[in-house]
Write an enzyme that holds these catalytic residues in place. Structure first.
Site, PDB file in Angstrom:
ATOM      1  N   VAL A 244       1.656  -0.304  -7.696  1.00  0.00           N
ATOM      2  CA  VAL A 244       1.578  -0.071  -6.252  1.00  0.00           C
ATOM      3  C   VAL A 244       1.088   1.351  -5.985  1.00  0.00           C
ATOM      4  O   VAL A 244       1.168   2.221  -6.840  1.00  0.00           O
ATOM      5  CB  VAL A 244       2.944  -0.292  -5.562  1.00  0.00           C
ATOM      6  CG1 VAL A 244       3.417  -1.716  -5.777  1.00  0.00           C
ATOM      7  CG2 VAL A 244       3.974   0.698  -6.044  1.00  0.00           C
ATOM      8  N   CYS A 245       0.597   1.530  -4.777  1.00  0.00           N
ATOM      9  CA  CYS A 245       0.159   2.834  -4.312  1.00  0.00           C
ATOM     10  C   CYS A 245       1.324   3.812  -4.422  1.00  0.00           C
ATOM     11  O   CYS A 245       2.425   3.445  -4.037  1.00  0.00           O
ATOM     12  CB  CYS A 245      -0.298   2.727  -2.846  1.00  0.00           C
ATOM     13  SG  CYS A 245      -0.538   4.285  -2.008  1.00  0.00           S
ATOM     14  N   PRO A 246       1.173   5.016  -4.875  1.00  0.00           N
ATOM     15  CA  PRO A 246      -0.068   5.676  -5.301  1.00  0.00           C
ATOM     16  C   PRO A 246      -0.226   5.759  -6.819  1.00  0.00           C
ATOM     17  O   PRO A 246      -0.941   6.610  -7.291  1.00  0.00           O
ATOM     18  CB  PRO A 246       0.134   7.074  -4.728  1.00  0.00           C
ATOM     19  CG  PRO A 246       1.602   7.320  -4.934  1.00  0.00           C
ATOM     20  CD  PRO A 246       2.283   5.973  -4.837  1.00  0.00           C
TER      21      PRO A 246
END
Lengths: 361, 82
Positions: free
Chosen positions: B18-20
């Site tokens: 997942v981001c980041p």
């Protein structure tokens, strides 16, 4: 009189548009704030452009008397923008907790929701945990803390909700003009008219989100009984409550009963956001069911839970406060937004900056 | 020669992350590479693949090429340290 069909349609349509725009534009307020620490202002400019559009549009609608809402007796009457009461302790503490939560969860209130549509399981868990955090705070074991933080309310005069203009004591439009000028000056430094290499340019996204925010103010008033605009915290709670207990638990006049389920206008729109993102992603061939490593999954879920606690205490998320609330010029939202930024930066330091530094040694 | 045709010094798998994290892991990997070497990143987070990683590369002065592998819903990103 508001028809059932239009209630459903308007809610779903605004949710679809929002989800679509978020996915196309990769819009994320979490990274807008985060990247400031790395001297990248692209996403921040998109966010500020959305705020300028929403702020000018929403207040114009209000002053022109276009925010028609039900008068409770079958007729319609021009209403005002919904501005949140200023509860300093709640706005400060809740905003800060929420700001930390979004870094852990890898997405903000809108981010975790639209990314469900892209197929990452982590965000499905984050949304459930977000709801869990909200309920624990509003109805559960953290309720005493919540009640304590919102017990001190600050008014201007007798019982007027503080706004930037009534605190300073000037005409609303002077404040809007100054803020819009400063924000636009900053936005224009980012070459907003340059076409994107692919997808939506940041300026188009900012513009779209701003326009949807204004539309949502109008539709939430006309169909939902109150001009609360775009938000995610309340609506997520209302959506799940409607699913679980057949009742969104909102004031009468702000909901619709269909097939024994009473649900708010906002719970409909929030339901449509991941669908809009899914449609956009599907056309771009970007939707894929995927899952991060277990430790990251746990971290995201914990982040969602923390976000829920913070958002309920603080009175909103990065959309409810940072976009919608800020554009109504309510002091509560400006304070909460400032602390969302500080919480974000605190967590970015511990999760992203410090680990990089430690690696160099 | 296009970057994608050169042989990468390292392949970084960020699939599912997942981001980041895709960006963070890319940064970490790039710092370890020597001049002239290429990093190949596998990424399926749209915002990271098309937004944050390209912007990071541009700002750092790295050359970058992206290949979207549509049937797998992912991107192959090639970044070269000058």
């Amino acid at each position: 009189m508001v028809s059932t069909a239009m209630f459903l349609l308007s809610g779903l349509l605004i949710g679809l548009m929002m989800g679509w725009s978020l996915q196309r534009g990769r819009f994320c307020i979490n990274s807008a704030y985060r990247e400031v620490l790395f001297q990248d202002y692209t996403m921040l400019r998109a966010y500020l452009l959305a705020v300028v559009v929403a702020m000018v549009g929403a207040n114009l609608f209000e002053d022109m008397g276009w925010l028609m809402q039900s008068d409770g007796a079958g007729g319609m009457v021009a209403g005002e923008l919904y501005r949140q009461a200023f509860v300093p302790w709640a706005n400060i503490i809740g905003g800060y907790i929420f700001g930390m939560g979004i870094v852990l969860a890898g997405g903000c209130g809108s981010g975790i929701l639209y990314r469900v549509g892209e197929g990452n399981l982590a965000y499905v868990l984050a949304v459930f945990a977000f709801f869990f955090g909200i309920v624990v705070t509003k109805f559960g074991f953290l309720k005493p803390v919540y009640d304590l933080t919102i017990s001190q309310v600050v008014y201007v005069g007798e019982e007027t909700i503080p706004t930037l203009y009534n605190v300073i004591g000037v005409n609303k439009w002077i404040v809007i003009a100054v803020l819009a000028a400063v924000m636009l000056y900053f936005v224009l430094q980012g070459k907003p008219f340059q076409k994107a290499k692919k997808g939506y340019s940041w300026s188009l996204v900012g513009l779209l989100i701003g326009v949807i925010a204004v539309l949502a103010f109008w539709a939430s008033a006309y169909y939902g009984g109150r001009a609360r605009g775009l938000s995610f915290t309340g609506p997520v709670r209302e959506f799940f409550l409607a699913v679980l207990f057949s009742d969104s638990k909102v004031p009468a006049g702000e909901s619709l009963s269909l097939l024994g389920v009473t649900f708010s206008w906002s719970s409909l729109y929030v339901f449509a956001v991941p669908i809009g993102a899914y449609l956009s992603g599907k056309l771009l061939k970007e939707v894929k069911v995927k899952v991060p490593p277990a430790d990251e999954l746990m971290k995201v879920m914990f982040g969602g839970f923390v976000m829920g606690i913070g958002a309920q205490i603080g009175g909103g998320c990065n959309i409810g406060h940072s976009l919608t609330g800020v554009s109504t010029l309510a002091v509560s939202s400006w304070v909460a937004n400032a602390f969302i930024i500080l919480g974000n930066w605190t967590m970015v330091y511990f999760m992203l900056i410090k680990p990089m530094k430690d690696m160099d040694v | 020669m296009a970057l994608k045709d050169e042989s990468p010094a390292q392949t970084l798998d960020t699939l599912g992350r997942v981001c980041p994290y895709p960006l963070l892991l890319t940064k970490k990997a790039m710092e370890k590479l020597s001049s002239g070497q290429i990093l190949k990143v596998l990424c399926d987070a749209p915002a990271s693949a098309e937004d944050s990683i390209p912007r990071y590369a541009e700002k750092s002065g790295f050359s970058l090429e992206t290949v979207k592998v549509e049937d797998k819903g992912m991107w192959e990103i090639f970044i070269k340290k000058p």
